[in-house]
Design a protein around this motif. Structure first.
Motif, PDB file in Angstrom:
ATOM      1  N   ALA A  65       0.824  -1.211   0.000  1.00 49.36           N
ATOM      2  CA  ALA A  65       0.000   0.000   0.000  1.00 49.36           C
ATOM      3  C   ALA A  65       0.859   1.264   0.000  1.00 49.36           C
ATOM      4  O   ALA A  65       0.578   2.217  -0.733  1.00 49.36           O
ATOM      5  N   ALA A  66       1.913   1.268   0.813  1.00 49.51           N
ATOM      6  CA  ALA A  66       2.795   2.435   0.876  1.00 49.51           C
ATOM      7  C   ALA A  66       3.479   2.667  -0.470  1.00 49.51           C
ATOM      8  O   ALA A  66       3.577   3.805  -0.940  1.00 49.51           O
ATOM      9  N   SER A  67       3.939   1.604  -1.096  1.00 47.52           N
ATOM     10  CA  SER A  67       4.598   1.729  -2.403  1.00 47.52           C
ATOM     11  C   SER A  67       3.628   2.284  -3.437  1.00 47.52           C
ATOM     12  O   SER A  67       3.981   3.163  -4.229  1.00 47.52           O
ATOM     13  N   HIS A  68       2.412   1.790  -3.423  1.00 47.47           N
ATOM     14  CA  HIS A  68       1.385   2.264  -4.361  1.00 47.47           C
ATOM     15  C   HIS A  68       1.115   3.749  -4.143  1.00 47.47           C
ATOM     16  O   HIS A  68       1.011   4.519  -5.106  1.00 47.47           O
ATOM     17  N   ASN A  69       1.033   4.171  -2.873  1.00 46.13           N
ATOM     18  CA  ASN A  69       0.841   5.597  -2.567  1.00 46.13           C
ATOM     19  C   ASN A  69       1.990   6.445  -3.085  1.00 46.13           C
ATOM     20  O   ASN A  69       1.770   7.526  -3.643  1.00 46.13           O
ATOM     21  N   LEU A  70       3.218   5.982  -2.895  1.00 45.43           N
ATOM     22  CA  LEU A  70       4.378   6.741  -3.358  1.00 45.43           C
ATOM     23  C   LEU A  70       4.409   6.872  -4.874  1.00 45.43           C
ATOM     24  O   LEU A  70       4.918   7.856  -5.406  1.00 45.43           O
ATOM     25  N   LEU A  71       3.867   5.889  -5.577  1.00 39.30           N
ATOM     26  CA  LEU A  71       3.862   5.916  -7.038  1.00 39.30           C
ATOM     27  C   LEU A  71       2.786   6.847  -7.588  1.00 39.30           C
ATOM     28  O   LEU A  71       2.802   7.172  -8.776  1.00 39.30           O
ATOM     29  N   ASP A  72       1.875   7.270  -6.733  1.00 37.22           N
ATOM     30  CA  ASP A  72       0.833   8.235  -7.105  1.00 37.22           C
ATOM     31  C   ASP A  72       0.070   7.788  -8.352  1.00 37.22           C
ATOM     32  O   ASP A  72      -0.005   8.505  -9.341  1.00 37.22           O
ATOM     33  N   VAL A  73      -0.476   6.571  -8.304  1.00 41.41           N
ATOM     34  CA  VAL A  73      -1.253   6.033  -9.416  1.00 41.41           C
ATOM     35  C   VAL A  73      -2.627   5.607  -8.913  1.00 41.41           C
ATOM     36  O   VAL A  73      -2.794   5.272  -7.743  1.00 41.41           O
ATOM     37  N   SER A  74      -3.592   5.622  -9.807  1.00 44.64           N
ATOM     38  CA  SER A  74      -4.910   5.088  -9.462  1.00 44.64           C
ATOM     39  C   SER A  74      -5.074   3.681 -10.030  1.00 44.64           C
ATOM     40  O   SER A  74      -5.986   2.948  -9.645  1.00 44.64           O
ATOM     41  N   GLU A  75      -4.188   3.309 -10.923  1.00 43.46           N
ATOM     42  CA  GLU A  75      -4.201   1.977 -11.538  1.00 43.46           C
ATOM     43  C   GLU A  75      -3.974   0.890 -10.488  1.00 43.46           C
ATOM     44  O   GLU A  75      -3.130   1.037  -9.605  1.00 43.46           O
ATOM     45  N   PRO A  76      -4.710  -0.203 -10.550  1.00 42.21           N
ATOM     46  CA  PRO A  76      -4.484  -1.290  -9.595  1.00 42.21           C
ATOM     47  C   PRO A  76      -3.209  -2.061  -9.936  1.00 42.21           C
ATOM     48  O   PRO A  76      -2.782  -2.107 -11.093  1.00 42.21           O
ATOM     49  N   TYR A  77      -2.615  -2.670  -8.921  1.00 37.78           N
ATOM     50  CA  TYR A  77      -1.539  -3.607  -9.161  1.00 37.78           C
ATOM     51  C   TYR A  77      -2.106  -4.806  -9.924  1.00 37.78           C
ATOM     52  O   TYR A  77      -3.225  -5.247  -9.648  1.00 37.78           O
ATOM     53  N   LEU A  78      -1.311  -5.359 -10.820  1.00 38.14           N
ATOM     54  CA  LEU A  78      -1.579  -6.695 -11.347  1.00 38.14           C
ATOM     55  C   LEU A  78      -0.796  -7.629 -10.429  1.00 38.14           C
ATOM     56  O   LEU A  78       0.426  -7.537 -10.341  1.00 38.14           O
ATOM     57  N   MET A  79      -1.504  -8.483  -9.684  1.00 41.72           N
ATOM     58  CA  MET A  79      -0.846  -9.419  -8.791  1.00 41.72           C
ATOM     59  C   MET A  79      -0.549 -10.700  -9.555  1.00 41.72           C
ATOM     60  O   MET A  79      -1.452 -11.366 -10.049  1.00 41.72           O
ATOM     61  N   LEU A  80       0.723 -11.016  -9.664  1.00 39.68           N
ATOM     62  CA  LEU A  80       1.148 -12.236 -10.342  1.00 39.68           C
ATOM     63  C   LEU A  80       1.225 -13.403  -9.372  1.00 39.68           C
ATOM     64  O   LEU A  80       0.943 -14.539  -9.742  1.00 39.68           O
TER      65      LEU A  80
END
Length: 189
Positions: free
Chosen positions: A98-113
C-alpha cells in the motif's frame, strides 16, 4: 520533469522530500506504515488478478485498526490460485504494498502475479525456474509479485525500497517487482 506552477520545485523533489521525512518519522514495526500515516488514516489496496479475473479495491485499515473482514478478503484474493489454498498474508507485506502504491501516485491497480504459494506450487515453479527460492516467503504469506502498466520495474522497486521494510526484487525481463516483509535486501536488475 517540469516545475510545478513555475515554483522551481518538481514533483520528483516533493516525493523525495516526503519519502525522507516519512522514513525518519515512522516509529512503528514497519517503516511502510509511516508512509501511510499522512493518507487520511486509511490504508487501501487496489489489485487485480489476471489468473482469476478477480478485482480488489479495499480499505483494510482505518484509524489504527485493521479491518478483519477486509483482511480476510485480501487473504482470499491473494490465495494460491493453482490449489485454491488460502494463507493469512502478513500485514507488514500489505502495508509495504500500500505504501509503495501511494508513493507511485497512481490510481491503476496492481496486477498481482503471485501472492501466497503452497509448498506444492512453489516446488513446481522451482523445477521450472532458477529464480524461485526453495524457502520462498510466498509460502509464508509474506511476499507478493506485482506489476503496474503505467510504471516501470525500476519505478516500482524504488517506491518499495523507500519503505526500508523488506526485500525488493527487480525482475525486469518478466516485468514485475517482488515485495516482502523479510530482511531488508534487494536483488535483480
Amino acid at each position: 520533469m517540469a516545475d510545478m506552477n513555475g515554483s522551481g520545485i518538481s514533483r520528483r523533489f516533493l516525493l523525495g522530500a516526503f519519502a525522507a521525512t516519512a522514513v525518519v518519522a515512522a516509529p512503528t514495526y514497519s517503516s511502510a506504515a509511516g508512509f501511510l500515516r499522512g493518507s487520511g488514516d486509511i490504508r487501501k489496496l487496489k489489485m487485480y488478478s489476471g489468473r482469476t479475473g478477480e478485482r480488489l479495491d479495499m480499505i483494510y485499515w482505518i484509524d489504527g485498526d485493521y479491518i478483519k473482514d477486509a483482511v480476510k478478503e485480501i487473504n482470499h484474493f491473494m490465495r494460491d490460485w493453482r490449489t485454491d489454498q488460502i494463507k493469512s498474508i502478513d500485514l507488514r507485506t500489505l502495508d509495504i504494498m500500500a505504501a509503495s502504491h501511494n508513493l507511485l501516485d497512481v490510481s491503476e491497480p496492481y496486477l498481482m502475479l503471485s501472492g501466497y504459494r503452497s509448498p506444492q506450487t512453489n516446488a513446481m515453479l522451482r523445477s521450472r525456474s532458477r529464480g524461485v527460492a526453495k524457502n520462498s516467503l510466498h509460502m509464508k504469506g509474506q511476499a507478493a509479485d506485482l506489476r503496474l502498466g503505467s510504471r516501470s520495474v525500476n519505478q516500482i522497486a524504488k517506491a518499495a525500497l523507500a519503505c526500508h521494510s523488506g526485500g525488493v526484487g527487480r525482475y525486469s525481463r518478466s516485468n514485475f517487482v517482488h515485495m516482502d516483509c523479510g530482511v531488508v535486501r534487494t536483488w535483480g536488475a
